[in-house]
Write an enzyme that holds these catalytic residues in place. Structure first.
Site, PDB file in Angstrom:
ATOM      1  N   ASP A  30     -21.456  12.386 -24.932  1.00 34.94           N
ATOM      2  CA  ASP A  30     -20.249  12.215 -25.741  1.00 34.94           C
ATOM      3  C   ASP A  30     -20.556  12.626 -27.175  1.00 34.94           C
ATOM      4  OD1 ASP A  30     -18.187  10.796 -27.441  1.00 34.94           O
ATOM      5  OD2 ASP A  30     -17.515  10.163 -25.458  1.00 34.94           O
ATOM      6  N   ASN A  87     -10.260   5.230 -19.018  1.00 38.34           N
ATOM      7  CA  ASN A  87      -9.025   4.843 -19.697  1.00 38.34           C
ATOM      8  C   ASN A  87      -7.849   5.610 -19.091  1.00 38.34           C
ATOM      9  OD1 ASN A  87     -10.608   3.300 -21.527  1.00 38.34           O
ATOM     10  ND2 ASN A  87     -10.999   5.143 -22.713  1.00 38.34           N
ATOM     11  N   HIS A 100     -11.804  11.070 -16.847  1.00 36.27           N
ATOM     12  CA  HIS A 100     -13.221  11.072 -17.205  1.00 36.27           C
ATOM     13  C   HIS A 100     -13.716   9.639 -17.246  1.00 36.27           C
ATOM     14  CE1 HIS A 100     -10.880  10.985 -20.955  1.00 36.27           C
ATOM     15  NE2 HIS A 100     -11.885  10.325 -21.518  1.00 36.27           N
ATOM     16  N   HIS A 102     -16.676   7.127 -18.853  1.00 35.39           N
ATOM     17  CA  HIS A 102     -17.685   6.907 -19.881  1.00 35.39           C
ATOM     18  C   HIS A 102     -18.812   6.095 -19.260  1.00 35.39           C
ATOM     19  CE1 HIS A 102     -15.021   7.933 -23.369  1.00 35.39           C
ATOM     20  NE2 HIS A 102     -14.096   7.633 -22.472  1.00 35.39           N
TER      21      HIS A 102
END
Length: 114
Positions: A30, A87, A100, A102
Site C-alpha cells: 500500500d 471496505n 481489494h 488490506h
C-alpha cells in the site's frame, strides 16, 4: 474499467511494489501504509464492490484468503497475528471501486478499527 487504477496495475500500466502474483490475483504494498506490513490483495478480474460478487466468484474470494495467509507467513506476521479488511462503498471506506483486501500486521491492531 479503463479508468480503474487497480486494473492499470494488473495490466502493468502502473508500477507497484508487487509482493505476490499468480493467474488470479496480485498483491502489492500500500502506498499509504497504516501498519508496518500493509499490502493490498486484488483480483485480476474487475469487480467494483463486494455487492457485485457473483456465485461463480466464490473460488476467487477463497483464493484471496489463501494468498493472504501465505503472504502473512512469508512476511513473518502470521504467528503474532494480522488483519484482513475489505471496505464496501463510500460510507464503508472504499475509495477504489475494484474490490481489494488490506492485509495489515507487524504491530498490535486495535478494535474497533475506526
Amino acid at each position: 474499467m479503463e479508468e480503474c487504477i487497480f486494473c492499470k496495475i494488473v495490466a502493468g500500466e502502473i508500477n507497484s511494489n508487487i509482493v505476490y502474483e499468480d493467474d488470479k490475483v496480485i498483491a502489492f504494498k500500500d502506498i499509504n501504509p497504516e501498519a508496518p506490513i500493509h499490502h493490498l490483495i486484488i483480483p485480476k478480474k474487475h469487480i467494483p464492490t463486494l455487492l457485485d460478487l457473483q456465485e461463480d466468484d466464490k473460488e476467487l474470494i477463497g483464493h484471496i484468503y489463501l494468498v493472504a495467509s501465505k503472504i502473512a507467513q512469508d512476511e513473518g506476521i502470521a504467528e503474532d497475528g494480522f488483519r484482513v479488511v475489505s471496505n464496501c462503498n463510500e460510507a464503508g471506506g472504499q475509495s477504489v471501486y475494484h474490490i481489494h483486501y488490506h492485509l495489515l500486521g507487524g504491530r498490535n491492531l486495535q478494535w474497533p478499527p475506526g
